[in-house]
Scaffold this active site. Structure first.
Site, short mmCIF file in Angstrom:
data_model
loop_
_atom_site.label_atom_id
_atom_site.label_comp_id
_atom_site.label_asym_id
_atom_site.label_seq_id
_atom_site.Cartn_x
_atom_site.Cartn_y
_atom_site.Cartn_z
N GLY A 59 -15.84 -43.91 -32.56
CA GLY A 59 -16.14 -45.20 -33.16
C GLY A 59 -17.45 -45.12 -33.91
N GLN A 67 -25.16 -47.98 -37.74
CA GLN A 67 -25.49 -46.60 -37.34
C GLN A 67 -25.69 -45.69 -38.56
OE1 GLN A 67 -22.14 -46.50 -34.26
NE2 GLN A 67 -23.69 -45.19 -33.31
N CYS A 84 -22.97 -42.35 -27.12
CA CYS A 84 -23.22 -43.04 -28.38
C CYS A 84 -23.79 -42.04 -29.36
CB CYS A 84 -24.20 -44.20 -28.16
SG CYS A 84 -24.54 -45.11 -29.68
N LEU A 85 -23.28 -42.04 -30.57
CA LEU A 85 -23.76 -41.10 -31.59
C LEU A 85 -25.23 -41.35 -31.93
CD1 LEU A 85 -20.60 -41.09 -33.88
CD2 LEU A 85 -21.35 -39.27 -32.33
N HIS A 93 -18.36 -51.80 -27.16
CA HIS A 93 -19.52 -50.94 -27.48
C HIS A 93 -19.90 -51.11 -28.95
CE1 HIS A 93 -21.58 -46.79 -27.34
NE2 HIS A 93 -21.48 -47.03 -28.63
N GLU A 94 -18.89 -51.12 -29.83
CA GLU A 94 -19.18 -51.24 -31.28
C GLU A 94 -19.66 -52.65 -31.62
OE1 GLU A 94 -19.42 -48.56 -32.59
OE2 GLU A 94 -18.04 -47.31 -31.44
N HIS A 111 -23.26 -53.03 -31.09
CA HIS A 111 -24.11 -52.51 -32.17
C HIS A 111 -24.39 -53.59 -33.20
CE1 HIS A 111 -24.70 -48.25 -31.36
NE2 HIS A 111 -23.41 -48.04 -31.15
O1 GNR Z 1 -18.07 -41.36 -29.79
C1 GNR Z 1 -18.26 -42.25 -28.97
N1 GNR Z 1 -17.74 -42.15 -27.72
C2 GNR Z 1 -17.72 -43.19 -26.80
C3 GNR Z 1 -17.34 -42.88 -25.48
C4 GNR Z 1 -17.28 -43.88 -24.53
C5 GNR Z 1 -17.55 -45.18 -24.89
C6 GNR Z 1 -17.94 -45.49 -26.18
C7 GNR Z 1 -18.00 -44.51 -27.13
S1 GNR Z 1 -18.44 -44.91 -28.77
C8 GNR Z 1 -19.12 -43.41 -29.34
C9 GNR Z 1 -19.41 -43.49 -30.81
C10 GNR Z 1 -20.49 -44.50 -31.08
O2 GNR Z 1 -21.65 -44.32 -30.85
N2 GNR Z 1 -20.12 -45.66 -31.52
O3 GNR Z 1 -21.01 -46.64 -31.71
NI NI Z 2 -22.58 -46.28 -30.26
#
Ligand code: GNR
Ligand code: NI
Length: 172
Positions: free
Chosen positions: A46, A51, A94-95, A136-137, A140
């Site tokens: 995601g 980001q 999270c990236l 999660h997204e 952000h």
């Molecule tokens: O790549 C991602 N893996 C992930 C694993 C578990 C829960 C959420 C994520 S999102 C993350 C990519 C990211 O940072 N998205 O904002």
């Molecule tokens: Ni993230």
């Protein structure tokens, strides 16, 4: 299409509240194409526009595994309109917090309203990993990172280590 640079914590831009998109036009589709390419290159499942430094309410997601067919989804102006009482725990990454993972508890299911790549309106009910990822997204878009759901002790430890790693990298 182009791969854009992913912003890593600590960075004040990750705390910005993103602005609603006014029109799903070719400029926005260019951003969404770049976000998808950037997500796949990372690789991640995601990505939120902030980001890559763009404070717009846009997400891309693909939670399919390597063996499955790709399942790329675009969400413009997503709004979580319902969450389940039942909770679920996922080990999240999270990236923007590279190499750190932690268990986060969130509603197990959610319903999200959004516009797609063509500006058409949809409602999606999600569970399991898709639900976790959407939440999660969407966090952000409010300037929230998964570490903000942890104890301040755990959060500060991760952010301190990231700040130190960034400093070392800058001094190289
Ligand atoms: O790549 C991602 N893996 C992930 C694993 C578990 C829960 C959420 C994520 S999102 C993350 C990519 C990211 O940072 N998205 O904002
Ligand atoms: Ni993230």
């Amino acid at each position: 299409m182009a791969i854009r640079q992913i912003i890593e914590a600590p960075d004040p831009r990750l705390k910005v509240i993103s602005e609603p998109v006014e029109a799903v036009d070719d400029d926005l589709r260019q951003l969404m194409d770049d976000m998808a390419e950037t997500m796949y290159a990372a690789p991640g499942i995601g990505l939120a526009a902030i980001q890559v430094g763009v404070p717009k309410r846009v997400l891309v997601l693909d939670i399919s595994s390597d063996e499955e067919e790709s399942d790329l989804r675009y969400f413009v102006n997503p709004q979580i309109v319902w969450t389940s009482n039942e909770l679920a725990i996922y080990n999240e990454g999270c990236l923007s917090l590279p190499e750190y993972y932690a268990e986060v508890e969130r509603p197990a299911a959610c319903r999200v309203e959004y516009l797609d790549y063509d500006g058409n309106r949809h409602t999606l009910e999600a569970s399991d990993l898709l639900s976790t990822c959407i939440q999660h997204e969407c966090d952000h878009l409010e300037g929230i990172l998964f570490v903000d759901h942890l104890s301040s002790l755990k959060r500060d430890m991760i952010l301190r280590k990231l700040a130190k790693a960034k400093k070392l990298k800058a001094a190289e």
